[in-house]
Design an enzyme around this catalytic site. Structure first.
Site, PDB file in Angstrom:
ATOM      1  N   GLY A   1       6.017  53.136  58.247  1.00 38.42           N
ATOM      2  CA  GLY A   1       6.994  54.217  58.129  1.00 38.42           C
ATOM      3  C   GLY A   1       7.240  54.611  56.685  1.00 38.42           C
TER       4      GLY A   1
ATOM      5  CE  LYS B   1      18.480  28.520  66.199  1.00 38.31           C
ATOM      6  NZ  LYS B   1      17.506  27.929  67.117  1.00 38.31           N
TER       7      LYS B   1
ATOM      8  CB  ALA C   1      16.830  48.634  57.673  1.00 34.84           C
TER       9      ALA C   1
ATOM     10  CE1 TYR D   1      18.509  54.886  63.429  1.00 37.60           C
ATOM     11  CE2 TYR D   1      20.298  56.092  62.385  1.00 37.60           C
ATOM     12  CZ  TYR D   1      19.160  55.307  62.287  1.00 37.60           C
ATOM     13  OH  TYR D   1      18.671  54.952  61.050  1.00 37.60           O
TER      14      TYR D   1
ATOM     15  CE  LYS E   1      18.902  51.391  62.327  1.00 32.13           C
ATOM     16  NZ  LYS E   1      17.800  50.502  61.924  1.00 32.13           N
TER      17      LYS E   1
END
Length: 314
Positions: free
Chosen positions: A13, A108, A117, A148, A152
């Site tokens: 990306g 982990k 992000a 979206y 997030k």
């Protein structure tokens, strides 16, 4: 000394590819991962001949396995523009929920530090301006942008849960509007839309009256902030963005002037839940990371314009 290994998801990306470049430059062994849902393999093809770069075509919403030691994970896989997440709402939700869960589990298992992000969209259409990290946001969970915004927000919650419950070493970045080479021409956001319209002789489409504001950060500045945050000792969210605010009408006028075109600016109805203001409070980035943006918008736009001209064959 052993070369440190970093996994970067969303590697093909816009931001992921610049991060691959930076970590290669810093001497890391970079493992790039992308399913190319919105990424472009051309963004990282130049890295394929390098012995300290490897690429996995993989969807992080499925189980993620990396052989050997892993020092760092940067989770940048996600559709990030309204045109993408409105078209792919389920995938958008899954990559920040299932994908984040898989990568936190990997962190982990490998005892790796993970940076996720997040975005200024967690603030929604903000009632506080500029937006500090302590502001909880004003988000419509069932609106079109909710897939979206809430994805997030969930990502941040899960990251903190793994940090607090499992002791995973985590970092959270909240990214504000960023621009630069390798942005997609059909991204749908203001900058690529204005530039591609100007370069193809179309009128510039401005949603609403253009009084809504944005703050644009050049990609090299953002990458520097990400790099510093990853290597810091701070585990709570940090805003990284450029606090110089501009209305979208002024921004469209800047693009017309830069491209030397004479297109008109035409107005269209404002999309649902479109934020009226967007400006980061970067006090934490300045004090904790010693970071602030260096690239002036005029300079950054010139570089980006050259990229778009080349991409469009102009």
């Amino acid at each position: 000394m052993t070369t440190k290994r970093v996994l970067i998801t969303g590697a093909a990306g816009f931001l992921g590819s610049h991060l691959c470049d930076r970590f290669i430059k810093e001497g890391y062994h970079v493992i790039g991962m992308d399913n190319l849902l919105t990424g472009n393999i051309k963004n990282i093809e130049h890295l394929f001949p390098l012995k300290n770069f490897e690429y996995y075509h993989h969807d992080v919403t499925k189980f993620v396995h990396i052989a050997g030691d892993l020092d760092y994970i940067l989770h940048f896989a996600s559709p990030a523009s309204p045109i993408d997440y409105l078209k792919m709402p389920i995938q958008t939700l899954k990559v920040s929920s299932l994908g984040t869960h898989n990568l936190l589990g990997l962190a982990k298992d490998k005892k790796a530090r993970i940076l996720v992000a997040s975005t200024s969209e967690v603030y929604g259409d903000p009632a506080v301006h500029p937006q500090p990290e302590e502001y909880w946001g004003n988000v419509n969970p069932i609106g079109p942008r909710g897939v979206y915004d809430e994805a997030k927000r969930f990502m941040e919650s899960m990251t903190m849960a793994y940090h607090n419950f499992h002791g995973v070493d985590t970092r959270i970045i909240r990214i504000f509007n960023t621009y630069g080479p390798r942005m997609r021409l059909d991204d749908g956001r203001a900058l690529p839309a204005f530039m591609s319209q100007a370069l193809t002789g179309q009128d510039l489409t401005l949603f609403g009256d253009g009084s809504q504001t944005r703050s644009f950060c050049y990609v090299d500045d953002l990458v520097e902030g990400i790099y510093r945050l990853l290597l810091s000792d701070y585990h709570l969210p940090v805003n990284i963005g450029n606090p110089v605010e501009i209305t979208l009408l002024q921004f469209a006028q800047e693009i017309v002037e830069l491209t030397g075109t004479n297109q008109k600016i035409v107005h269209r109805p404002l999309p649902t839940d479109d934020p009226k203001q967007r400006k980061p409070d970067i006090t934490k980035a300045k004090t904790i990371l010693g970071w602030e943006p260096k690239v002036d918008r005029k300079e950054g736009l010139k570089i980006t314009y050259e990229y778009f001209k080349q991409a469009l064959g102009k």
